[in-house]
Design a protein around this motif. Structure first.
Motif, PDB file in Angstrom:
ATOM      1  N   LEU A 133       0.818  -1.214   0.000  1.00 21.43           N
ATOM      2  CA  LEU A 133       0.000   0.000   0.000  1.00 21.43           C
ATOM      3  C   LEU A 133       0.854   1.266   0.000  1.00 21.43           C
ATOM      4  O   LEU A 133       0.554   2.220  -0.726  1.00 21.43           O
ATOM      5  N   VAL A 134       1.915   1.278   0.796  1.00 16.38           N
ATOM      6  CA  VAL A 134       2.798   2.450   0.830  1.00 16.38           C
ATOM      7  C   VAL A 134       3.452   2.658  -0.532  1.00 16.38           C
ATOM      8  O   VAL A 134       3.488   3.776  -1.048  1.00 16.38           O
ATOM      9  N   ALA A 135       3.945   1.589  -1.128  1.00 19.01           N
ATOM     10  CA  ALA A 135       4.590   1.701  -2.440  1.00 19.01           C
ATOM     11  C   ALA A 135       3.613   2.203  -3.491  1.00 19.01           C
ATOM     12  O   ALA A 135       3.945   3.061  -4.322  1.00 19.01           O
ATOM     13  N   ALA A 136       2.386   1.698  -3.467  1.00 17.60           N
ATOM     14  CA  ALA A 136       1.375   2.136  -4.443  1.00 17.60           C
ATOM     15  C   ALA A 136       1.026   3.600  -4.231  1.00 17.60           C
ATOM     16  O   ALA A 136       0.846   4.360  -5.192  1.00 17.60           O
ATOM     17  N   ARG A 137       0.928   4.018  -2.981  1.00 16.98           N
ATOM     18  CA  ARG A 137       0.600   5.411  -2.685  1.00 16.98           C
ATOM     19  C   ARG A 137       1.719   6.337  -3.137  1.00 16.98           C
ATOM     20  O   ARG A 137       1.472   7.418  -3.672  1.00 16.98           O
ATOM     21  N   LEU A 138       2.948   5.920  -2.901  1.00 20.71           N
ATOM     22  CA  LEU A 138       4.093   6.723  -3.337  1.00 20.71           C
ATOM     23  C   LEU A 138       4.170   6.813  -4.860  1.00 20.71           C
ATOM     24  O   LEU A 138       4.536   7.847  -5.410  1.00 20.71           O
ATOM     25  N   ALA A 139       3.794   5.743  -5.533  1.00 24.72           N
ATOM     26  CA  ALA A 139       3.826   5.740  -6.987  1.00 24.72           C
ATOM     27  C   ALA A 139       2.795   6.722  -7.551  1.00 24.72           C
ATOM     28  O   ALA A 139       3.019   7.353  -8.589  1.00 24.72           O
ATOM     29  N   VAL A 140       1.668   6.882  -6.875  1.00 19.79           N
ATOM     30  CA  VAL A 140       0.629   7.810  -7.312  1.00 19.79           C
ATOM     31  C   VAL A 140       1.116   9.251  -7.201  1.00 19.79           C
ATOM     32  O   VAL A 140       0.806  10.089  -8.035  1.00 19.79           O
ATOM     33  N   ARG A 141       1.916   9.538  -6.160  1.00 14.05           N
ATOM     34  CA  ARG A 141       2.414  10.898  -5.936  1.00 14.05           C
ATOM     35  C   ARG A 141       3.471  11.305  -6.960  1.00 14.05           C
ATOM     36  O   ARG A 141       3.690  12.476  -7.173  1.00 14.05           O
ATOM     37  N   CYS A 142       4.159  10.366  -7.556  1.00 11.08           N
ATOM     38  CA  CYS A 142       5.264  10.693  -8.473  1.00 11.08           C
ATOM     39  C   CYS A 142       4.800  11.154  -9.830  1.00 11.08           C
ATOM     40  O   CYS A 142       3.810  11.145 -10.299  1.00 11.08           O
TER      41      CYS A 142
END
Length: 142
Positions: A133-142
């Motif tokens: 979930l953290v990785a997916a959320r960070l990917a959305v921000r990039c």
């Protein structure tokens, strides 16, 4: 039981809040707050970090972290050192390191109590799910 995303998000937030309260209570007699201990912990992992880097690691603004760092310097927990250009680097003092270590033991106990109901497989699974979930959320921000 079928849970909605908002219900799960609320459970994560409740667990975080419970950890904050328990950690704050366990650190109180050391004379440091949770955010101060978190600063010491991150600085031990990232020696000579800048104010901006520490602000990001502790989820604070540069301005609020600057005030916190100044108070910690005044208390003898941190040292400031010049860095390249206008950058100011930080380092733990002997007192800061001692309080970090003592606080770490207390944090470890709080976390062990929290996750005691889970066996190792469940703990690994929870960690994997949260990491996803953290990785997916960070990917959305990039």
């Amino acid at each position: 039981m079928v849970r909605t995303a908002p219900e799960v998000a609320l459970l994560v937030k409740r667990l975080q809040h419970a950890h904050h309260r328990a950690l704050s209570a366990s650190l109180a007699d050391l004379g440091i707050s949770l955010v101060q201990w978190d600063t010491l912990r991150h600085l031990a992992r990232h020696p000579e970090a800048s104010l901006h880097e520490l602000a990001q690691l502790t989820f604070q603004t540069d301005q609020s972290f600057g005030s916190l760092a100044a108070r910690m310097v005044d208390r003898g927990l941190l040292q400031r050192m010049p860095g390249p250009g206008r950058v100011v680097r930080h380092r733990l003092t002997e007192l800061g390191e001692r309080l970090r270590q003592e606080g770490q033991g207390r944090a470890d106990r709080v976390f062990a109590e929290t996750f005691a109901p889970l066996d190792q497989g469940e703990l690994d699974q929870l960690g994997d799910l949260l990491e996803t979930l953290v990785a997916a959320r960070l990917a959305v921000r990039c």
